[in-house]
Structures are given as structure tokens and as C-alpha cells.
Design an enzyme around this catalytic site. Structure first.
Site, short mmCIF file in Angstrom:
data_model
loop_
_atom_site.label_atom_id
_atom_site.label_comp_id
_atom_site.label_asym_id
_atom_site.label_seq_id
_atom_site.Cartn_x
_atom_site.Cartn_y
_atom_site.Cartn_z
N ASP B 353 -1.93 -4.50 -3.90
CA ASP B 353 -1.55 -4.17 -2.54
C ASP B 353 -1.34 -2.66 -2.43
O ASP B 353 -0.67 -2.05 -3.26
CB ASP B 353 -0.24 -4.91 -2.21
CG ASP B 353 0.17 -4.77 -0.77
OD1 ASP B 353 -0.60 -5.22 0.11
OD2 ASP B 353 1.25 -4.22 -0.51
N GLU B 390 -6.69 -2.67 -2.94
CA GLU B 390 -6.64 -2.41 -1.49
C GLU B 390 -6.56 -0.89 -1.40
O GLU B 390 -5.49 -0.31 -1.59
CB GLU B 390 -5.42 -3.07 -0.86
CG GLU B 390 -5.39 -2.92 0.65
CD GLU B 390 -4.11 -3.44 1.28
OE1 GLU B 390 -4.18 -3.97 2.40
OE2 GLU B 390 -3.03 -3.31 0.68
#
Lengths: 111, 711
Positions: B353, B390
Site C-alpha cells: 500500500d 501501489e
């Protein structure tokens, strides 16, 4: 809550009856019985669980220990576990190590 | 004492009624030793002293506090072996002494009992949504774990990245709805019961939204209009990096969440499905200056967090703090953590993330050669794990196509998502970019020597609209989040097909279904690694909410009661996935060359439009068609069929001239999204012959996919 363990061996089959609460504090008693059974060695180990009200992680791990010690040829049966005990065994994935039976079925165990 | 007993496992000291001895500095964390003693080891560079605090399970008052004697500290590591602990009933934490000088970056406070950063099991939130006792001074409690899970012959599957079909899934949402029919809703055990569904769908990798221990009650609040309790539901706020979320386990209350989660992984593997974890290392649950002292802040704030010269938290995560990932000690923790999940949980891969934060230096500046990202790429334990970034962060760093990859990292391709959404709704000027995106984005990756599979293609993900909502809403509708509709993205590139939200209009609903099918068809014929969001194959709606992070209710839960239109979408999705898995030409690892390099007479990919061999690249085009020559498969896969895909994103019917299929074959129809179900797509091997092999009309906003095979 205490744990009561009784054990008997005949014709290669070890029957271990557990009653009460099996937890980390008394799991070593159970482990000693499993180790005694493994030393025979048996053809099957039958855990009679109808009066076992609670089995903690430590208890489950003794079953796993027994399975690994005795090898895949020795079947471990869990007979008449209470719903809560059975569910805990299933959810945590330990059910692969043993076979559930509703009652002691000689035609299965002693076959 | 017999000669074979270990002398290093005998106590040397007595303290607080317990026998102890100096511990082993490594590994960090609590480790059960042979014989049953427990080794506790914790790092703090700036602490002046530390105390091990021991509790009985769930009790608010400690039963023992054992200060680390001076001789138990080596360097910056405090280590102690304690004998005679009940391994099931003991919970542990630490008090750390040191300066409380926030302007210097130090926030030591002896009053706080702190969670071990390496705790492998964490109590306190082990029953989902059970209201916490806020008066308890120790909210998140370290527990001991057993490392004796019976994996049998299980091992990570190591499927080639290009062969994956990733399914992004939230553990609790997948089975919480009463319609799920599982015995343990919302848990790891419940998810096991849904594996047959996933297998039938055809996915071979699940990407689990955060499963590290988090606090669902973090920032919980009552929604004033509905009275609903809003939670930290998704879990993008880590409390402990080494512990599975106990509240996701039906057995969490018994401290068996690790076993339950390992069982889940083992069962996925038995069914040929990899498990990838969505990991959140960019920030922690401790928030900013006003947040709680759970762990890192009180153990060594200056080490674990990025701080301004005045000691304030730098906030590149948008969540109050930023983990100081390129501090060497923190880097070590991240590495230890991922190695632990790979080795002890057989995890197949990780999606990071806001991964760009991992490339920032301790002061927040992007690094050209970030050591953590490099180290993860070359780590021997993680060597065959998928690493997916990401590749952006809220601090403005956007690295899609430029994330430092070291030959290992893949990326969530946000540019694929953005281009696909615009193209699908008929925006102009997208044809050229879409040609890149369907090839695995060589414009982003080829020049750096990165193949097509590193492009994780997706049209929807947990952030943003579901696929159904993408074509049902022009705008986000997030009022239920209690933030005056200010949260969530505004640049959704969505289109409501003529009506905002749910409608009974059969024409609009039919168009929406077709748009969903168009999106699925595009995703599964694109090179790269496709990712499907949980429930998109069922037409799941979040009623226009594009940021449902706080809802433990049907807004997030998959409703397994399907109407005919949902069955139709599900069937289409299954067949698209089956089609992809049947055709290696769609899954090449290398980039296409737009040339014939095997002597087939056809280039590996050729471009077409309403006229064969004449693509319309102009800025007013809404049409893209391409043909993949089946003799150009790579990576050792066998020769494939030649395939043709045509996308008419104009709203009007258009006639298409078809290229001639390879000699001896004729065009058969795999999918035509304009055709009524069930003739909209066909199972692999049963595709019907196309009547007119030269021309075909495509309805407005529809997709045609053909396969060349012998009649």
C-alpha cells in the site's frame, strides 16, 4: 476445572478418555499418555472425548504432536466430541490430523 | 544436570517471583524456547531502561513487572529469558524509560504499557466488534504463538506472474452477509468455505485486503443520521505487523488465529490459488501527535517515524504519520516481517500500500536507489514472492512506470485503470493510449527492460467505485461516511448511463450490464496481470459510495442472492477468465513486437479498425481492434489460436471488416457483448462459427472477441 485421563491398550489399540478441561496447565499429562501410546506402537489411537468440555490450543497441539510422532499409518480417532470442541478442531485446521466418529465403532477402528 | 541438558537454558536470576536469565538478542520478539522458557527481545536506541510487563489473559493489572537488569542489555537490545510462564494465558508488553522531549523526537512515557512491534499474536480485539474496555491501560496485548502448524507438503505455488488472475478480496466482507451460507461468517474459516466459488470463477490468486492486526475501533464514531457505528473497517492502519487480525478468526478468542489463517492459506494452495497480502507499511495506527501510544511511539519514536526537525510527524501517508522505512532498523523490521509471512505462513506475494513511501528517505525525499525496495527485491527468502507496488503516495509521488523495480517489482497500473475507464465510456483521444494498455503498457515498462506481466491491470479496486457503480453514477455518494461527501476521489471517470443511481429503466440497466461486460472483456484480453475486485463479477453495488472504508454492513458485504442480471454477469466473467486461461497468447511475459518474428505471415499483434489492417488512430476515433497471432506465444507455452478483439466504444452501430484468419481456420465467436445472454459469450471450445467471415456489425458500446480455429 480439572482434567481426568484414563488410558487402556489392547490389541494394538490405545483408548484415551479425556474428561473436564484440557488446557496448557494440564496438557503435559495428556502428552505423557500420547508418548506412552507412541512407544508401543499402536495401530490406532482412540480419543474418547464425550466428557471433554474444553480443549485449548495446547491440547490440540498434543494431538498434532502424536500424529507426527506416530506417523501417517497410525490413525487417530476423536469419538463423540462435544460440538464446541469439534468446531474448534475444525476451524483451526487440526481436523486433518484425526478422524471424527460419533460413537466407538469397532468395525471402523478395529478393522 | 545431565551432560545433554543445555546450560544456556538455566535461570541465573530471580525477579518478581520468576526465574530469569539474560536473553538472546535475536530474533526480536517473544520466542518460545526448547523446554518452554520464553525469550523476550526488544530494540530501543534511545530508551534508558526497559521493563517487561506480564499479564494474565485479559486482566487489566499486571501480575509481574520485571525490569531488564543492566547486564541483560547488549547494544540497543534488551533481552531476557523468563521461565515458568503459562504460554497460553500470558500476555506481555513493555514499559520503556527515556526522555519525553517531543521537540527532539522522543516520546517515552513509563506510564504506557507498549505492544512489542514483533508480537506474533495480539489480543485485545480478538472478537470482532466486541466493545473494548477503554479503561484498560493495555489495549493491544502481545501473546505467544506456537510454531507447530502441520503444513504437510504445502508450499507457495510460485505460479508465473503472467498466468495470474488476481481477485482483490476483503476477508470479512466476503462472507459476512447472511446469504453467504457459511458456518463462520466474516472469518478466515468462513473464507475457506467459499474457495469452491473462487475456483469455479477461475481466479488463481486472492489478494487479501489488510489482515495484519488492526483496531476496528480506531476513530470509530456514530453516523449521526443513521445511528450506525462507523469503524476502521478495511483495516488500512496497522497495529502489529507480525500478527494476523485475530478478530478475523473464529478461533481468535482462543488465541488460534494463526492456525486458522494458516489453514486458510493451505486450503487455497490445495485448490491452486495463491495468497497475496495487501501490506501497509507506510503508516501505523498511532496517528499524529494526538494519537495513542500503542507501540512504536513509546519504544523509539525517533527511529520508527519520519519527523520534522521540530519533532512533528511528517505525513506522507495522509494518515497522520509516516513509517521511517529507510532507517536501517525499521528496514530490518519490514524485512523480518515479510520473511516471517513468507516462511511461516507460506504467503505467495505482497501488494504494498502506498509503496512510493518506501522509497523516501528519513526526511521524506524520494531516493534514486531506495535501499528497502532494493533489499526486498534481492532477499533470498522473498526471492519467489510476488512484489507489487501501489506506486504512488498522497505526498504527490507518482511512480507508475518508474517505480524502482530491480527486475522484481510489479505495479498496480493506475494508468491502465484511468485510460480504460475513459475509453469505455467513449471519451475521445484514447485509442492510442489504449493500444499501449492492452499490450501490457510497453510505453511504461519496455524501455526499462520490464515485461508485460509487471503491469497489474485493473479497472476497479477497493478504492473507488465498484464496476457496477462505475456505470451507474457520475458522482460519488459518500454521505453515509459522515464526512459531508468530502472523502473519496472525485476523478472517477465514471458514467451513469443516463440516470444517477439505481433505476427500473430496462434500457439503462441493459446498457449498464453491457458496459460491465465490455470492461470485463477488455480486462481479460489485455496483456499484463489482471485484477478483479471482489463482487464485480456479481454486479455488486456500493450505492455510489466510492470510499466504503468504515462500513461493516451490506454496503461492503457481498450479497450472494443473485438476480438474473447478476447471474448473467457472473457467467460472462467466468467465461472471460476461462478464455484467458485457455489462451497463452493473452498472457505473454514479454512485450509484443508488432512484427512477425516466427514466419507465420502475421505480426504478433496487428491493429485494425472498421477496415481490416487500417486502425483509426485519430483523435476522434472510438474504435480499436487488434488481432493476436497465436504462433507468437512466448515463455515456452504452446502455439495458440489466433484471436481478434474489436471495441466499438461509439454509441452508434458500426460495420467492421474482419482480417482474414490464418489458413485452415475460420473465425468463431467467443464473445459479443451486444448479443443477448447466454449468447453473449461461450465456454472455451464451444465457440460458434461466425456466419460472415468478412464483415460484422457491432452495436454501439459493444465488444466482439473472435477465435480462429478449424471449422
Amino acid at each position: 476445572m480439572t482434567l481426568t485421563i484414563t488410558s487402556e491398550a489392547a490389541a494394538g489399540i490405545v483408548k484415551i478418555t479425556l474428561a473436564g478441561h484440557l488446557n496448557a496447565a494440564n496438557a503435559p499429562e495428556f502428552q505423557r499418555e500420547i508418548e506412552k501410546a507412541a512407544a508401543l506402537p499402536p495401530t490406532a489411537v482412540v480419543l474418547l472425548l464425550g466428557e471433554l468440555e474444553y480443549m485449548s490450543s495446547a491440547g490440540l497441539r498434543i494431538i498434532l504432536f502424536g500424529k507426527q510422532k506416530m506417523g501417517p499409518k497410525v490413525k487417530i480417532y476423536a469419538v463423540a466430541p462435544l460440538a464446541e470442541v469439534r468446531e474448534t478442531i475444525r476451524l483451526s485446521g487440526f481436523h486433518h490430523a484425526l478422524t471424527f466418529l460419533e460413537t466407538y465403532d469397532a468395525s471402523v477402528i478395529e478393522a | 544436570m545431565s551432560m545433554d541438558e543445555r546450560i544456556d537454558l538455566h535461570p541465573t536470576h530471580k525477579a518478581a517471583g520468576y526465574s530469569i536469565r539474560a536473553g538472546q538478542t535475536l530474533p526480536f520478539g517473544a520466542t518460545v524456547l526448547p523446554g518452554g522458557a520464553v525469550n523476550f527481545s526488544i530494540f530501543s536506541r534511545h530508551a534508558t531502561d526497559g521493563t517487561l510487563v506480564l499479564f494474565r489473559r485479559g486482566e487489566p493489572v499486571a501480575f509481574a513487572e520485571i525490569p531488564f537488569p543492566r547486564e541483560f542489555r547488549i547494544g540497543n537490545v534488551y533481552a531476557m529469558i523468563v521461565f515458568g510462564l503459562d504460554r497460553e494465558e500470558t500476555e506481555y508488553g513493555y514499559r520503556m524509560d527515556g526522555p519525553n522531549a517531543p521537540e527532539q523526537g522522543h516520546r517515552f512515557n513509563r506510564a504506557h504499557v507498549l505492544l512489542d512491534p514483533y508480537a506474533k499474536s495480539i489480543g485485545g480485539r480478538d472478537v470482532w466488534r466486541k466493545p473494548p474496555d477503554w479503561s484498560d491501560p493495555f489495549q493491544h496485548r502481545g501473546r505467544l504463538v506456537f510454531d507447530d502448524f502441520d503444513w504437510g507438503d504445502d508450499h507457495p505455488l510460485e505460479l508465473p506472474l503472467e498466468d495470474l488472475v488476481i481477485y482483490e478480496l476483503h476477508v470479512r466482507s466476503f462472507t459476512s452477509h447472511s446469504s453467504s451460507g457459511v458456518r463462520a461468517p466474516g472469518t478466515f474459516a468462513g473464507l475457506v468455505e467459499k474457495i469452491p466459488y473462487l475456483k469455479e470463477l477461475g481466479v488463481n490468486c486472492v489478494e487479501l485486503m489488510p489482515v495484519f492486526e488492526f483496531d476496528e475501533f480506531e476513530n470509530s464514531r456514530v453516523q449521526p443520521e443513521t445511528g450506525e457505528l462507523l469503524l476502521n473497517y478495511w483495516g488500512y492502519s496497522t497495529v502489529g505487523f507480525f500478527a494476523p487480525k485475530a478478530g478475523y478468526a473464529r478461533t481468535g478468542a482462543f488465541g488460534m488465529e494463526a492456525d486458522e489463517f494458516k489453514t486458510l492459506v493451505r486450503e487455497f494452495h490445495r485448490n491452486g490459488i495463491e495468497v497475496m497480502l495487501d501490506v501497509v507499511f507506510n503508516h501505523t495506527a498511532e496517528g499524529n501527535e494526538r494519537g495513542p501510544s500503542i507501540s512504536f511511539r513509546g519504544i523509539d519514536n525517533q527511529t520508527y517515524y519520519m519527523l520534522s526537525p521540530g519533532g512533528h510527524y511528517l505525513n506522507f501517508s495522509g494518515c497522520g504519520n509516516t513509517v521511517n522505512c529507510n532507517n536501517p532498523v525499521v528496514r530490518g523490521m519490514v524485512l523480518d516481517c515479510l520473511r516471517y509471512w513468507a516462511a511461516d505462513y507460506h504467503i505467495d506475494g505482497f501488494r504494498f500500500d502506498l509503496a512510493s513511501i518506501l522509497g523516501r528517505d528519513p526526511w521524506g525525499a524520494p531516493m534514486s536507489n531506495p535501499p528497502l525496495i532494493e533489499q526486498l527485491a534481492f532477499d533470498p527468502v522473498l526471492a519467489r514472492c510476488k512484489l507489487v507496488a501501489e506506486a504512488w503516495d498522497p505526498g504527490g509521488l507518482y511512480q507508475v512506470g518508474s517505480f524502482p523495480a530491480y527486475g522484481r517489482w510489479a505495479e498496480w497500473n493506475g494508468k491502465y485503470r484511468d485510460a480504460a475507464r475513459k475509453f469505455l465510456k467513449g471519451d475521445l483521444g484514447l485509442v492510442g493510449e489504449m493500444a499501449q494498455r492492452v499490450q501490457g503498457s510497453p510505453d511504461l515498462y519496455a524501455s526499462a527492460g520490464r515485461g508485460a506481466a509487471v503491469s497489474v491491470n485493473f479497472i476497479t479496486a477497493h478504492d473507488g467505485f465498484t464496476l457496477r457503480d462505475l456505470f451507474s453514477y457520475d458522482r460519488k455518494h459518500n454521505l453515509a461516511n459522515g464526512e459531508n461527501n468530502n472523502d473519496g476521489a472525485n476523478d472517477n471517470e465514471s458514467w451513469n448511463c443516463g440516470w444517477e443511481g439505481e433505476t427500473d429503466d430496462p434500457g439503462i440497466n441493459a446498457l449498464r450490464r453491457r458496459m460491465i461486460k465490455n470492461a470485463l472483456a477488455l480486462l481479460f484480453v489485455s496483456r499484463g496481470t489482471p485484477m478483479l475486485l471482489m463482487g464485480d463479477e456479481l454486479g455488486r453495488t456500493q450505492l455510489g459510495n466510492n470510499n466504503t472504508y468504515c462500513h461493516d454492513n451490506p454496503l461492503n458485504w457481498v450479497d450472494w442472492t443473485l438476480d438474473d442480471s447478476q447471474e448473467e454477469i457472473l457467467r460472462f466473467a467466468r467465461r472471460c477468465i476461462a478464455f484467458r486461461r485457455a489462451h497463452p497468447i493473452l498472457r505473454g511475459r514479454a512485450h509484443l513486437r508488432n512484427a512477425d518474428y516466427v514466419g507465420s505471415g502475421l505480426p504478433d499483434i496487428s491493429w485494425h479498425g472498421t477496415q481490416a489492417w487500417r486502425a483509426d488512430w485519430s483523435g476522434v476515433s472510438r474504435v480499436l481492434a487488434f488481432m493476436l497471432c497465436g504462433r507468437h506465444t512466448d515463455n515456452g507455452t504452446p502455439e495458440d489460436n489466433t484471436l481478434y478483439a474489436a471495441f466499438n466504444m461509439h454509441w452508434e452501430w458500426l460495420g467492421f471488416e474482419l482480417p482474414t484468419p490464418p489458413a485452415g481456420s475460420r473465425w468463431h465467436v467467443f464473445a459479443n457483448t451486444a448479443a443477448p445472454s447466454p449468447a453473449d459469450c461461450w465456454p472455451p471450445g464451444s465457440e460458434p462459427l461466425l456466419a460472415d467471415q468478412r464483415h460484422i456489425g457491432l452495436d454501439g458500446r459493444s465488444v466482439l472477441i473472435l477465435i480462429a480455429k478449424a471449422p
